[in-house]
Design a protein around this motif. Structure first.
Motif, PDB file in Angstrom:
ATOM      1  N   PHE A   1       5.978  15.881  -3.098  1.00  0.00           N
ATOM      2  CA  PHE A   1       7.233  15.198  -2.838  1.00  0.00           C
ATOM      3  C   PHE A   1       7.472  14.896  -1.367  1.00  0.00           C
ATOM      4  O   PHE A   1       8.203  13.959  -1.041  1.00  0.00           O
ATOM      5  N   PHE A   2       6.871  15.646  -0.478  1.00  0.00           N
ATOM      6  CA  PHE A   2       6.964  15.303   0.936  1.00  0.00           C
ATOM      7  C   PHE A   2       6.265  13.970   1.194  1.00  0.00           C
ATOM      8  O   PHE A   2       6.785  13.108   1.912  1.00  0.00           O
ATOM      9  N   ALA A   3       5.089  13.799   0.607  1.00  0.00           N
ATOM     10  CA  ALA A   3       4.354  12.539   0.757  1.00  0.00           C
ATOM     11  C   ALA A   3       5.077  11.400   0.056  1.00  0.00           C
ATOM     12  O   ALA A   3       5.046  10.259   0.537  1.00  0.00           O
ATOM     13  N   VAL A   4       5.736  11.678  -1.060  1.00  0.00           N
ATOM     14  CA  VAL A   4       6.519  10.652  -1.756  1.00  0.00           C
ATOM     15  C   VAL A   4       7.647  10.165  -0.858  1.00  0.00           C
ATOM     16  O   VAL A   4       7.879   8.955  -0.725  1.00  0.00           O
ATOM     17  N   ALA A   5       8.334  11.093  -0.223  1.00  0.00           N
ATOM     18  CA  ALA A   5       9.440  10.718   0.656  1.00  0.00           C
ATOM     19  C   ALA A   5       8.935   9.929   1.867  1.00  0.00           C
ATOM     20  O   ALA A   5       9.517   8.897   2.236  1.00  0.00           O
ATOM     21  N   PHE A   6       7.864  10.388   2.471  1.00  0.00           N
ATOM     22  CA  PHE A   6       7.328   9.704   3.647  1.00  0.00           C
ATOM     23  C   PHE A   6       6.828   8.311   3.297  1.00  0.00           C
ATOM     24  O   PHE A   6       7.113   7.335   4.010  1.00  0.00           O
ATOM     25  N   ALA A   7       6.089   8.187   2.185  1.00  0.00           N
ATOM     26  CA  ALA A   7       5.578   6.877   1.779  1.00  0.00           C
ATOM     27  C   ALA A   7       6.715   5.969   1.320  1.00  0.00           C
ATOM     28  O   ALA A   7       6.668   4.756   1.536  1.00  0.00           O
TER      29      ALA A   7
ATOM     30  N   LEU B   1       0.826  -1.212   0.000  1.00  0.00           N
ATOM     31  CA  LEU B   1       0.000   0.000   0.000  1.00  0.00           C
ATOM     32  C   LEU B   1       0.861   1.263   0.000  1.00  0.00           C
ATOM     33  O   LEU B   1       0.516   2.257  -0.651  1.00  0.00           O
ATOM     34  N   CYS B   2       1.982   1.233   0.706  1.00  0.00           N
ATOM     35  CA  CYS B   2       2.897   2.374   0.714  1.00  0.00           C
ATOM     36  C   CYS B   2       3.519   2.573  -0.667  1.00  0.00           C
ATOM     37  O   CYS B   2       3.712   3.711  -1.111  1.00  0.00           O
ATOM     38  N   ALA B   3       3.841   1.477  -1.337  1.00  0.00           N
ATOM     39  CA  ALA B   3       4.395   1.584  -2.686  1.00  0.00           C
ATOM     40  C   ALA B   3       3.366   2.187  -3.646  1.00  0.00           C
ATOM     41  O   ALA B   3       3.711   2.999  -4.513  1.00  0.00           O
ATOM     42  N   ALA B   4       2.114   1.811  -3.494  1.00  0.00           N
ATOM     43  CA  ALA B   4       1.055   2.408  -4.309  1.00  0.00           C
ATOM     44  C   ALA B   4       0.904   3.895  -4.001  1.00  0.00           C
ATOM     45  O   ALA B   4       0.662   4.708  -4.898  1.00  0.00           O
ATOM     46  N   ALA B   5       1.077   4.260  -2.739  1.00  0.00           N
ATOM     47  CA  ALA B   5       0.996   5.671  -2.357  1.00  0.00           C
ATOM     48  C   ALA B   5       2.150   6.468  -2.956  1.00  0.00           C
ATOM     49  O   ALA B   5       1.973   7.633  -3.326  1.00  0.00           O
ATOM     50  N   VAL B   6       3.318   5.855  -3.055  1.00  0.00           N
ATOM     51  CA  VAL B   6       4.462   6.541  -3.678  1.00  0.00           C
ATOM     52  C   VAL B   6       4.118   6.903  -5.119  1.00  0.00           C
ATOM     53  O   VAL B   6       4.337   8.037  -5.563  1.00  0.00           O
TER      54      VAL B   6
END
Length: 57
Positions: free
Chosen positions: A27-33, A13-18
């Motif tokens: 990009f903040f959410a990309v880094a966190f996910a 699920l985190c990979a899908a969020a990326v």
């Protein structure tokens, strides 16, 4: 074993969020996910491998 499967689902699920957040250029959410996907993926793989290593010794 159930814990490893649950951690793997969270990592997927985190990979899908990326991917989703990269499309929206957040990009903040990309880094966190991305960090979350790496951490949960690592723990899921190690949880699956640990019984194999402990039995070999």
């Amino acid at each position: 074993m159930v814990l490893a499967v649950m951690l793997l689902v969270v990592a997927i699920l985190c990979a899908a969020a990326v991917i989703r957040e990269f499309k929206t250029r957040n990009f903040f959410a990309v880094a966190f996910a991305g960090v979350s996907a790496l951490v949960f993926g690592w723990f899921s793989i190690m949880t699956l491998i640990e019984p194999l290593i402990s039995q070999a010794q």
